[in-house]
Design an enzyme around this catalytic site. Structure first.
Site, short mmCIF file in Angstrom:
data_model
loop_
_atom_site.label_atom_id
_atom_site.label_comp_id
_atom_site.label_asym_id
_atom_site.label_seq_id
_atom_site.Cartn_x
_atom_site.Cartn_y
_atom_site.Cartn_z
N LYS A 182 -117.73 0.77 17.38
CA LYS A 182 -117.66 1.70 18.52
C LYS A 182 -116.88 1.11 19.69
O LYS A 182 -116.33 1.84 20.50
CB LYS A 182 -119.05 2.13 18.94
CG LYS A 182 -119.69 3.00 17.87
CD LYS A 182 -120.96 3.66 18.29
CE LYS A 182 -121.45 4.60 17.20
NZ LYS A 182 -121.77 3.92 15.92
C1 LIG Z 1 -121.79 4.52 14.71
C2 LIG Z 1 -121.76 3.66 13.49
C3 LIG Z 1 -121.46 4.19 12.21
C4 LIG Z 1 -121.24 5.67 11.96
O1 LIG Z 1 -120.02 6.13 12.50
P1 LIG Z 1 -119.77 7.69 12.67
O2 LIG Z 1 -118.49 7.79 13.42
O3 LIG Z 1 -120.94 8.20 13.48
O4 LIG Z 1 -119.71 8.30 11.32
C5 LIG Z 1 -121.40 3.31 11.14
N1 LIG Z 1 -121.66 2.00 11.30
C6 LIG Z 1 -121.96 1.45 12.51
C7 LIG Z 1 -122.24 -0.01 12.59
C8 LIG Z 1 -122.00 2.26 13.65
O5 LIG Z 1 -122.31 1.70 14.83
#
Ligand SMILES: *Cc1c(COP(=O)(O)O)cnc(C)c1O
Length: 470
Positions: free
Chosen positions: A112
């Site tokens: 993120k």
């Molecule tokens: C947010 C997140 C995801 C999922 O990503 P999306 O864009 O919501 O599909 C997967 N792995 C981690 C470690 C995350 O923080």
């Protein structure tokens, strides 16, 4: 460049307004009216460029002139200078067919950061220009709060308040949030549960007078600019592996469908991303959809990969908009059915269109652990976190074209989930040097009762937007 709502009943907006608005007024999500097109030559010209330059070239068409190229380049370079690796999102080869795209070299060790480090700077830039300030409020169970805090820390025109349930996050999670001592960062340890935190945040947004006075905003996963920033690493990695002269498959550990929708966007822009494989944990609403054409909500079960523990995937609505022929009224009807009945079904033709691009795969808890162990044994001690393990297991299970590279997105650093990794490999993963002293750092947080008035009072007293100074 104009953005339209997936529900067809909100005004089309330019980039700046889409950035600051998030959710459309009709409840829909914004998508570009048309996708910018990259020719094979445009893609070839990205070869050998640093990540930040690929980022500028891929994202610039989405801005529609809202930010000058030189200002944008400065924001992008600043955002990705916070990453620990020169390549920002390096590729690691696992075997002849499989690569891992490491997206976890940012400040909070999860993917993120790639979008949020840029988003915070974009917010600040646009607000500065407009002479405005915003107050970001959000709730976290521990996992995602730190990425939002790191994105907003030290931003001149942004104050951020993150509520977490007191005593119910892990110590690493809490410290990652509370050791950020910037004056615009406010951690609230609520005497309540995560649901209480979420309810209070919702109540603050529903209080119109409060919302307007504080110029409340959110940096949640439906914000268009987050998708935009995530498109970049699909281009960067595909080009490194031979695009546009070679097709690439991607495997994405998926929760809210934001990351894999960005892959779909890259494909729509001309990148030869052949198959997009959606990896789910036991909360497998998406895998079930791709198998049946029915989206049916169930309860959420906690797993080893908590960031993928979702009941519904909010960004899926952006794909649905295309599957339904970009008919906003049809999307609205579909979502109404989903709200009322907890399920909706697409036609066979619509499902077939989705399966041209996507495949779904579910990985249970035992397979997740076995994959961490197996990857570590077979690939020279290479350690993956439980989210990434869902991707690696999906890559192994889904048949793809011979000779085509498969890229698995690594969404979190193994040291974020030390217990699972230690159980699978017998070794406790160590935090990278940037967080090595996390346990010695000073913390700052405020404990508040589970009471709307108390929380609103706290926010009003500290948010600069409430003080009318711009
Ligand atoms: C947010 C997140 C995801 C999922 O990503 P999306 O864009 O919501 O599909 C997967 N792995 C981690 C470690 C995350 O923080």
């Amino acid at each position: 460049m104009r953005y339209i709502s997936t529900r067809g009943a909100a005004p089309a907006l330019g980039f700046e307004d889409v950035l600051l608005t998030g959710l459309a007024r009709d409840g829909g999500l914004y998508v570009p009216e048309t996708w910018p097109q990259f020719t094979a030559d445009d893609i070839r010209a990205l070869r050998g460029l640093p990540y930040s330059e690929v980022a500028v070239r891929v994202m610039l068409p989405f801005l529609g002139g809202a930010i000058s190229e030189s200002d944008f380049r400065a924001l992008v370079q600043d955002a990705y200078a916070t990453f620990d690796h020169d390549a920002v999102t390096p590729l690691v080869q696992l075997d002849q067919r499989t690569w891992v795209l490491e997206l976890f070299h940012g400040p909070t060790l999860a993917f993120k950061d790639v979008a949020l480090q840029l988003l915070g700077r974009l917010f600040d830039h646009v607000l500065e220009k407009r002479g405005e300030r915003v107050t970001i409020v959000g709730a976290t169970s521990g996992d995602t709060g730190s990425a939002a805090i790191e994105a907003c820390r030290d931003r001149h025109n942004v104050d951020i308040f993150i509520l977490h349930p007191k005593g119910r996050t892990s110590e690493v999670q809490r410290r990652q949030m509370t050791s950020v001592l910037s004056s615009n960062v406010h951690n609230i340890a609520l005497e309540g549960s995560f649901d209480d935190c979420q309810d209070l945040v919702k109540a603050m947004f529903n209080d119109t007078a409060f919302r307007d006075k504080l110029n409340l905003s959110a940096v949640n996963s439906i914000n268009w600019a987050r998708i935009m920033a995530q498109i970049v690493y699909y281009f960067a990695s595909a080009v490194a592996l031979g695009a546009p002269d070679r097709e690439i498959d991607f495997v994405v550990p998926t929760g809210n469908f934001g990351n894999v929708y960005a892959a779909y966007g890259a494909r729509a822009m001309g990148l030869p991303a052949a198959k997009l494989i959606v990896g789910s944990n036991t909360n497998d609403i998406l895998a079930r959809f791709f198998a049946s054409g029915t989206m049916a909500a169930q309860g959420v079960t906690p797993t080893l990969s908590p960031s993928m523990d979702i009941q519904i995937s909010s960004n899926f609505e952006r794909l649905l908009f295309d599957l339904l022929g970009r008919d906003g009224a049809a999307v609205e009807a579909c979502m109404r059915t989903f709200r009322a009945e907890g399920r909706f079904t697409v036609t066979d033709a619509q499902l077939a269109a989705a399966l041209e691009v996507f495949a779904g795969h579910r990985v249970d808890e035992d397979a997740t652990m076995a994959t961490i162990t197996d990857t570590w044994r077979r690939h020279g001690g290479y350690t993956v976190d439980p989210h990434t393990a869902v991707g690696v297991a999906s890559a192994a299970a889904v048949k793809t074209a011979p000779g085509r590279p498969v890229v698995v997105l690594a969404t979190a650093h193994p040291a974020k989930f030390p217990d699972a990794v230690e159980k699978a490999t017998g070794r406790r993963p160590v935090l990278p040097p940037r967080l090595g002293d996390l346990y010695e750092r000073e913390e700052r947080l405020s404990v508040l009762p589970n009471d709307l008035g108390a929380v609103q009072g706290f926010v009003t007293q500290r948010a600069r937007a409430a003080q009318g100074v711009a």
